[in-house]
Enzyme design. Structure first.
Site, PDB file in Angstrom:
ATOM      1  N   ASP A  26      32.418 128.724 -46.952  1.00 56.83           N
ATOM      2  CA  ASP A  26      32.561 130.122 -47.378  1.00 56.83           C
ATOM      3  C   ASP A  26      31.740 130.401 -48.635  1.00 56.83           C
ATOM      4  O   ASP A  26      31.523 129.520 -49.468  1.00 56.83           O
ATOM      5  CB  ASP A  26      34.045 130.421 -47.633  1.00 56.83           C
ATOM      6  CG  ASP A  26      34.319 131.918 -47.721  1.00 56.83           C
ATOM      7  OD1 ASP A  26      33.510 132.710 -47.177  1.00 56.83           O
ATOM      8  OD2 ASP A  26      35.324 132.302 -48.334  1.00 56.83           O
ATOM      9  N   HIS A  43      23.408 133.339 -45.470  1.00 57.94           N
ATOM     10  CA  HIS A  43      23.716 132.551 -44.260  1.00 57.94           C
ATOM     11  C   HIS A  43      22.584 131.575 -43.960  1.00 57.94           C
ATOM     12  O   HIS A  43      22.823 130.417 -43.620  1.00 57.94           O
ATOM     13  CB  HIS A  43      23.946 133.479 -43.063  1.00 57.94           C
ATOM     14  CG  HIS A  43      25.110 134.407 -43.239  1.00 57.94           C
ATOM     15  ND1 HIS A  43      26.327 133.972 -43.706  1.00 57.94           N
ATOM     16  CD2 HIS A  43      25.245 135.752 -43.028  1.00 57.94           C
ATOM     17  CE1 HIS A  43      27.170 135.011 -43.767  1.00 57.94           C
ATOM     18  NE2 HIS A  43      26.529 136.092 -43.373  1.00 57.94           N
ATOM     19  N   LEU A 137      28.599 109.971 -35.392  1.00 62.78           N
ATOM     20  CA  LEU A 137      29.459 111.040 -35.892  1.00 62.78           C
ATOM     21  C   LEU A 137      29.778 112.065 -34.793  1.00 62.78           C
ATOM     22  O   LEU A 137      28.890 112.477 -34.051  1.00 62.78           O
ATOM     23  CB  LEU A 137      28.712 111.762 -37.034  1.00 62.78           C
ATOM     24  CG  LEU A 137      29.352 113.031 -37.584  1.00 62.78           C
ATOM     25  CD1 LEU A 137      30.556 112.694 -38.455  1.00 62.78           C
ATOM     26  CD2 LEU A 137      28.332 113.845 -38.391  1.00 62.78           C
TER      27      LEU A 137
HETATM   28  C1  IPE Z   1      36.382 131.938 -43.101  1.00 63.97           C
HETATM   29  O1  IPE Z   1      35.677 132.703 -44.011  1.00 63.97           O
HETATM   30  C2  IPE Z   1      35.596 131.770 -41.837  1.00 63.97           C
HETATM   31  C3  IPE Z   1      34.362 130.980 -41.943  1.00 63.97           C
HETATM   32  C4  IPE Z   1      33.914 130.357 -43.002  1.00 63.97           C
HETATM   33  C5  IPE Z   1      33.617 130.883 -40.732  1.00 63.97           C
HETATM   34  P1  IPE Z   1      35.910 134.275 -44.164  1.00 63.97           P
HETATM   35  O2  IPE Z   1      35.013 134.731 -45.244  1.00 63.97           O
HETATM   36  O3  IPE Z   1      35.774 134.947 -42.841  1.00 63.97           O
HETATM   37  O4  IPE Z   1      37.444 134.344 -44.606  1.00 63.97           O
HETATM   38  P2  IPE Z   1      38.274 135.511 -45.270  1.00 63.97           P
HETATM   39  O5  IPE Z   1      38.028 136.732 -44.439  1.00 63.97           O
HETATM   40  O6  IPE Z   1      37.757 135.686 -46.655  1.00 63.97           O
HETATM   41  O7  IPE Z   1      39.680 135.040 -45.256  1.00 63.97           O
HETATM   42  C1  IPE Z   2      30.833 132.295 -44.885  1.00 61.34           C
HETATM   43  O1  IPE Z   2      30.317 133.106 -45.872  1.00 61.34           O
HETATM   44  C2  IPE Z   2      30.116 132.460 -43.569  1.00 61.34           C
HETATM   45  C3  IPE Z   2      30.951 133.074 -42.533  1.00 61.34           C
HETATM   46  C4  IPE Z   2      32.160 133.546 -42.691  1.00 61.34           C
HETATM   47  C5  IPE Z   2      30.370 133.182 -41.226  1.00 61.34           C
HETATM   48  P1  IPE Z   2      30.758 134.635 -46.024  1.00 61.34           P
HETATM   49  O2  IPE Z   2      29.833 135.467 -45.221  1.00 61.34           O
HETATM   50  O3  IPE Z   2      32.208 134.822 -45.717  1.00 61.34           O
HETATM   51  O4  IPE Z   2      30.472 134.850 -47.567  1.00 61.34           O
HETATM   52  P2  IPE Z   2      31.370 135.651 -48.602  1.00 61.34           P
HETATM   53  O5  IPE Z   2      32.762 135.115 -48.513  1.00 61.34           O
HETATM   54  O6  IPE Z   2      31.285 137.083 -48.196  1.00 61.34           O
HETATM   55  O7  IPE Z   2      30.722 135.365 -49.922  1.00 61.34           O
HETATM   56 MG    MG Z   3      33.892 134.712 -46.858  1.00 63.06          MG
END
Ligand code: IPE
Ligand code: IPE
Ligand code: MG
Length: 256
Positions: A26, A43, A137
């Site tokens: 995240d 990303h 792995l």
């Molecule tokens: C969790 O992250 C899902 C992934 C990393 C794929 P999110 O960014 O979607 O989670 P929330 O919405 O902050 O809980």
């Molecule tokens: C995690 O990063 C990737 C996915 C959830 C796919 P985010 O896109 O949630 O990044 P933040 O949390 O908005 O910084």
């Molecule tokens: Mg996020």
């Protein structure tokens, strides 16, 4: 060598290592915003962290690495972002599959793939088939995955078995439910790492994480490197995993 609770011991100074490491990757969006860049740039930058982590996990001898790439709730994001994420997923698999295969990595995908386009579905099946008999792995990618979806699909299969007379309701226990969930053939996660500063599970492997150690770091996913992994593994190595027992009981087992 194994210790009292069956964890694999290694000679890296990080023992016991988790057999199964699960990661919520995240913070990509915030990483990009902090640089005045659009979210997709975050990303894309995150892919490099994935590469490093897979390499490190393989090198250390971790058996299973499960990565949360796209949640069932991430479908709620703006259409353009969903499409960037799925496109990046497809292209990364295209580019990396052969090299991972050569490194004996076995790739598995978990989640509701009925929501994917046929092209992505075909690619997922191809990559899984290509690497199915590899002995290195096990890399599990959770995409269109939600813990609630997982439990619901297990319940549906169990209900069908009861309806067809293959199973009695009184035979349903937690072991049976586990056997219908994703990852039923793998050890459950020992350690969960979540980057990006949030301290929540966000519908990841809610059943399978029941006894995982939870490690949260403020490091944003695109910045997560070998040293951050090492810190998490050192923290994990210092945990006492009691699984409901007392400390005294554990030291007795360790002495035996
Ligand atoms: C969790 O992250 C899902 C992934 C990393 C794929 P999110 O960014 O979607 O989670 P929330 O919405 O902050 O809980
Ligand atoms: C995690 O990063 C990737 C996915 C959830 C796919 P985010 O896109 O949630 O990044 P933040 O949390 O908005 O910084
Ligand atoms: Mg996020």
């Amino acid at each position: 060598m194994k210790n009292a609770i069956g964890n694999k011991m290694s000679m890296t100074g990080l023992e016991p290592l988790p057999r199964h490491l699960a990661v919520v990757m995240d913070g990509n969006g915030r990483w990009a915003s902090a640089r005045m860049m659009p979210r997709p740039a975050g990303h894309r930058a995150g892919v490099e962290s994935v590469r490093t982590l897979v390499e490190q996990a393989g090198r250390l001898g971790i058996e299973v690495l499960t990565l949360f790439a796209f949640s069932s709730e991430n479908w709620r994001r703006p259409r353009e972002e969903v499409s960037v994420l799925l496109d990046l997923f497809l292209r990364t698999l295209d580019r990396e599959a052969q090299r991972l295969h050569e490194n004996r990595v076995r790739i598995r995908i978990i989640g509701d793939r009925t929501r994917f386009e046929p092209k992505l579905r075909r690619q997922l099946a191809r990559v899984e088939n290509l690497t199915a008999s590899n002995s290195g792995l096990t890399l599990v990618i959770a995409a269109s995955y939600g813990g609630r979806w997982d439990i619901a699909q297990a319940a549906r299969h169990i209900a069908e078995a009861v309806l067809e007379g293959r199973l009695l309701p009184e035979q349903i226990d937690s072991e049976l439910v586990s056997s219908h969930l994703s990852l039923s053939d793998l050890p459950p996660p020992d350690l969960l790492i979540r980057t990006g500063g949030e301290r929540r599970i966000s519908n990841f492997l809610i059943w399978q994480l029941a006894y995982a150690e939870l490690y949260f770091t403020d490091v944003l996913w695109p910045d997560f490197r070998a040293d951050d992994l090492r810190q998490a593994l050192e923290w994990y190595a210092g945990r006492e995993r009691r699984f409901g027992r007392t400390s005294e009981q554990l030291s007795k087992v360790n002495r035996a």
